[in-house]
Design an enzyme around this catalytic site. Structure first.
Site, PDB file in Angstrom:
ATOM      1  N   ASP A 143       4.596 -18.854  11.201  1.00  0.00           N
ATOM      2  CA  ASP A 143       5.534 -17.766  10.913  1.00  0.00           C
ATOM      3  C   ASP A 143       6.107 -17.330  12.264  1.00  0.00           C
ATOM      4  OD1 ASP A 143       6.488 -15.286   9.432  1.00  0.00           O
ATOM      5  OD2 ASP A 143       5.089 -14.383  10.854  1.00  0.00           O
ATOM      6  N   ASP A 200       1.147 -13.564   9.586  1.00  0.00           N
ATOM      7  CA  ASP A 200       0.756 -12.165   9.875  1.00  0.00           C
ATOM      8  C   ASP A 200       0.948 -11.218   8.702  1.00  0.00           C
ATOM      9  OD1 ASP A 200       3.370 -10.089  10.830  1.00  0.00           O
ATOM     10  OD2 ASP A 200       3.691 -12.142  10.136  1.00  0.00           O
TER      11      ASP A 200
END
Ligand SMILES: O=C(O)COP(=O)(O)O
Ligand SMILES: [Mg+2]
EC number: 3.1.3.18
Length: 222
Positions: free
Chosen positions: A7, A171
């Protein structure tokens, strides 16, 4: 493992979206060691493609939370933004919401600034055929038929690997689905609790330093 999927915001950056030097170095080393890096982000394609170019990543790209896929073999728009617009219009009629910058470049979903509580958004649009993600950087109104996990499978197919050969790092809640399909799941220490509960490893360091820690531990120093 044969590849790394990361990500961007909150994973290889700091809390202000500034990319972390240790993450850059670790990602470069992974590529040099023969592990293609795949970017898997809620950002729009031109942002993700520029990050890929500047980082030197060679894997495919999943953007707009899976709504758009970019590989050497194909460029797909999978999310249907027409599902998201009525939900956004209702929100706009009731609250002072604003789309994120460059919204005209977003092809498959709608992203708004975090000026409204995400639970208010989820409650307001609950009768629409959409999924809402709070990435801690924006609130995304997305097509429920697409997500980062389903699109990572397409990228893996185009790279002739399987998702269980991928180490994935994320996250926030929009990363759950791509971590779920990955062979080794990593949450950075600043990640949402829900993500941390469903991973193989939670990094000791936060943000991009955490991503670097996981890449060094499980890919470079193996
Ligand atoms: O686009 C966002 O809101 C967050 O982007 P990310 O999926 O790379 O964290
Ligand atoms: Mg993120």
């Amino acid at each position: 493992m044969k590849a790394v999927a990361v990500d961007i915001d909150g994973t290889i950056t700091d809390k202000n979206r500034k990319i972390c030097v240790n993450a850059i170095n670790a990602l470069r080393k992974a590529e040099d060691a023969g592990y293609p890096v795949i970017l898997v982000t809620g950002n729009v394609l031109c942002t993700a493609k520029m990050v890929s170019t500047m980082l030197g990543t060679s894997g495919g790209i999943v953007c707009e939370n899976g709504g758009v896929v970019y590989t050497t073999k194909r460029n797909l728009i999978l999310g249907d933004v027409k599902k998201c617009s009525p939900a956004y219009e209702l929100l706009k009629s009731q609250y002072d919401v604003e789309k994120t910058e460059f919204s005209d470049l977003r092809l498959s979903e709608i992203a708004i600034k975090r000026t409204i509580d995400v639970n208010t958004v989820k409650k307001t649009v609950k009768n629409f055929d959409v999924v809402v993600y709070d990435t801690k950087f924006a609130i995304h109104i997305t097509d429920p038929l697409v997500n980062k996990g389903k699109s990572l499978k397409i990228v893996a197919e185009d790279m002739s690997i399987t998702t269980d050969e991928i180490l994935a790092i994320g996250d926030s809640e929009n990363d759950l689905e791509f971590l779920e399909v990955a062979g080794f799941k990593v949450a950075v220490s600043n990640a949402d609790d829900e993500l941390k509960e469903n991973t193989d490893y939670v990094t000791k360091k936060a943000y991009g330093d955490g991503a670097a820690e996981a890449i060094e531990k499980f890919i470079l120093n193996k």
